[in-house]
Enzyme design. Structure first.
Site, PDB file in Angstrom:
ATOM      1  N   MET A 196      22.634 112.633 -32.685  1.00  0.00           N
ATOM      2  CA  MET A 196      21.900 112.910 -33.910  1.00  0.00           C
ATOM      3  C   MET A 196      21.166 111.662 -34.441  1.00  0.00           C
ATOM      4  O   MET A 196      21.393 110.552 -33.966  1.00  0.00           O
ATOM      5  CB  MET A 196      22.859 113.436 -34.976  1.00  0.00           C
ATOM      6  CG  MET A 196      23.543 114.738 -34.602  1.00  0.00           C
ATOM      7  SD  MET A 196      24.736 115.304 -35.837  1.00  0.00           S
ATOM      8  CE  MET A 196      23.652 115.655 -37.234  1.00  0.00           C
ATOM      9  N   HIS A 197      20.318 111.903 -35.434  1.00  0.00           N
ATOM     10  CA  HIS A 197      19.708 110.871 -36.282  1.00  0.00           C
ATOM     11  C   HIS A 197      18.604 110.052 -35.619  1.00  0.00           C
ATOM     12  O   HIS A 197      17.929 109.283 -36.299  1.00  0.00           O
ATOM     13  CB  HIS A 197      20.754 109.890 -36.824  1.00  0.00           C
ATOM     14  CG  HIS A 197      22.013 110.498 -37.335  1.00  0.00           C
ATOM     15  ND1 HIS A 197      22.020 111.497 -38.286  1.00  0.00           N
ATOM     16  CD2 HIS A 197      23.323 110.250 -37.034  1.00  0.00           C
ATOM     17  CE1 HIS A 197      23.279 111.831 -38.548  1.00  0.00           C
ATOM     18  NE2 HIS A 197      24.066 111.102 -37.808  1.00  0.00           N
TER      19      HIS A 197
ATOM     20  N   ASP B 141      25.211 116.959 -31.648  1.00  0.00           N
ATOM     21  CA  ASP B 141      26.328 116.888 -30.710  1.00  0.00           C
ATOM     22  C   ASP B 141      27.665 117.294 -31.307  1.00  0.00           C
ATOM     23  O   ASP B 141      28.466 117.979 -30.651  1.00  0.00           O
ATOM     24  CB  ASP B 141      26.422 115.495 -30.083  1.00  0.00           C
ATOM     25  CG  ASP B 141      26.410 114.358 -31.093  1.00  0.00           C
ATOM     26  OD1 ASP B 141      26.390 114.610 -32.325  1.00  0.00           O
ATOM     27  OD2 ASP B 141      26.418 113.188 -30.658  1.00  0.00           O
TER      28      ASP B 141
END
EC number: 2.7.1.17
Length: 484
Positions: free
Chosen positions: A79-80, A235
């Site tokens: 992520m991110h 995830d």
């Protein structure tokens, strides 16, 4: 057949399952992380495509018939990450990853704006996407001026697979641009980072169709053209789908590169002050909370590199019988920490070292320190209104029974060990591909695996571990000024 693709930090994992959710085959393609400066962590998005080609090539060699029978694909990814592309679809710079802390000043600036916590339900952490674009605006203005779209890592992979710019709720919730309660991008949050709604991908639920496989990609990968690609999940939400952690109150503890204490919620329960993440789940109308530790097995891997000893050998030296906490304490802040401190600049430490502190003593300290960090997340979840009755252990660190015994005792919770099988993010992604393709009931698909065993807290050592945790808690404020 259904295909799950999980874009991890160290590899792309591909998994084939059949209509009974049995794993038919897995393969992976390796990835590397570039760290050009202290606190930086980047990947070239082109490497994600090459790793996907590699993983699918292995499956094609070993399971060509099954691959050609795939009816749907699901995606998962770390992520991110900030993947900035221009109007032609070209990548403008390497993706800034989740564990990159360069934008800590920008994160603090955004977090001081009350609309962020009010709308996103979260602190603006340096690892989130929005402060990375704010950093680009200040430090790479020419590149920032050319940003046409910002994509999360798995959604860049989707762009290559389908030609579509689409994301989904669980991953989008980690950007600091999503109104998490309403499950929609927010123009005011975007404006605070110099962006507009036109620079965001469209949004779907993780169980919905989000594009179809392009003919060119299908021919290259050995897959049928035109099959649906599900929205998928970040995830951790994908792992939760794989583990069946989708009903209110279900939880898992992931001892992976980072550590996650994940609790599914039937309603939106934000509490930013606790430094707990409150995100959308991959299933419609559901949310989840997470306490996040930036260096879980990464701490043991660091010790492995320093000592030149395999991690399994290090934990094996501790034996099979739980010992009382040692005199050495380890703070696992090798890359800063999220829950509960939100401190990108803090760094780890050993305290209590003596002449008697041998290699096993350091390993015990690392194992215990990571477990204490999980206890921090458990306390933060309680502050956010979530009480857990038990957790399921997943991730590479869960292969160490000793580590799980420490974790159960520190958390004072039963730790369930799932039956043999791979129930991680790739499996969850494949399940989401099945749901989107067949319009299946998500709760009927995302069931929990059988439990192979349960580790109970060790009551004989409970008091000593609790005292050691209090010593651990006292160390953060003591070292903050010396290491930050």
């Amino acid at each position: 057949m259904y295909l799950g693709l999980d874009l991890g930090t160290s590899s792309v994992k591909a998994m084939l399952i059949d209509d009974r959710q049995r794993v038919i085959g897995t393969a992976s393609g390796a990835l590397t992380v570039e760290r050009p400066h202290p606190g930086w962590s980047e990947q070239d998005p082109a490497s994600w495509i090459e790793a996907t080609r590699s993983a699918l090539g292995q499956l094609r060699r070993n399971h060509a018939d099954a691959l050609s029978a795939v009816r749907g694909i699901g995606l998962s990814g770390h992520m991110h990450g900030a993947t900035a592309i221009d109007a032609s679809g070209a990548v403008l710079r390497p993706c800034i990853l989740w564990n990159d802390t360069r934008s800590h000043a920008e994160a603090a600036e955004l977090d001081a704006n009350p609309i962020f916590r009010a709308l996103t339900g979260n602190i603006v952490f340096p690892g989130f996407t929005a402060p990375k674009l704010k950093w680009m605006q200040s430090h790479e203005p020419e590149l920032f001026s050319r940003v046409a779209t910002v994509l999360l890592p798995k959604d860049y992979l989707r762009l290559w697979l389908t030609g579509e710019k689409i994301s989904e709720m669980s991953d989008a919730a980690g950007t600091s641009w999503l109104d998490t309660g309403r499950r929609a991008w927010n123009s005011d949050l975007l404006a605070a980072t110099g962006l507009t709604m036109s620079q965001m991908p469209s949004l779907v639920e993780g169980t919905e169709r989000a594009g179809a496989l392009r003919r060119e990609a299908a021919a290259e990968l050995g897959l049928p053209a035109g099959i649906p690609v599900a929205g998928g999940a970040g995830d951790n939400a994908a792992s939760a789908c794989g583990m069946g952690t989708v009903a209110d109150g279900h939880a898992f503890a992931s001892l992976g590169t980072s550590g996650v204490l994940f609790a599914a919620n039937g309603s939106y329960l934000p509490n930013p002050a606790s430094a707990v993440h409150a995100f959308c789940h991959a299933l419609p109308g559901t949310w989840h909370q997470m306490g996040v530790i930036l260096s879980a097995t990464d701490s043991l891997n660091w010790l492995s590199g320093v000592t030149g000893t395999d991690p399994s050998v290090l934990t094996g030296e501790l034996g099979e019988t739980l010992q009382a906490p040692g005199s050495v304490t380890f703070l696992p802040y090798l890359s800063g920490e999220r829950t509960p401190h939100n401190d990108a600049r803090i760094r780890g430490s050993f305290t209590g070292l003596g002449h008697e502190s041998d290699r096993p003593a350091l390993t015990r300290a690392v194992v215990e320190g990571v477990a204490f960090a999980f206890r921090d997340s458990l306390e933060a979840l309680r502050q956010a209104g979530t009480t857990l009755e038990r957790v399921t252990a997943i991730g590479g660190g869960s292969r160490s029974r000793y580590w799980l015994e420490v974790l159960a005792t520190v958390l004072d919770l039963p730790v369930d060990i799932p039956a043999d099988g791979d129930f991680g993010a790739a499996y969850g992604a494949a399940r989401l591909g099945l749901i989107a393709t067949e319009n299946a009931d998500p709760l009927a698909v995302c069931t929990q695996p059988e439990t192979a065993g349960t580790i109970l807290p060790d009551r004989d050592h409970a008091a000593s571990f609790d005292a050691a945790y209090q010593r651990y808690r006292a160390l953060y404020p003591a070292i903050k000024g010396a290491t930050a």
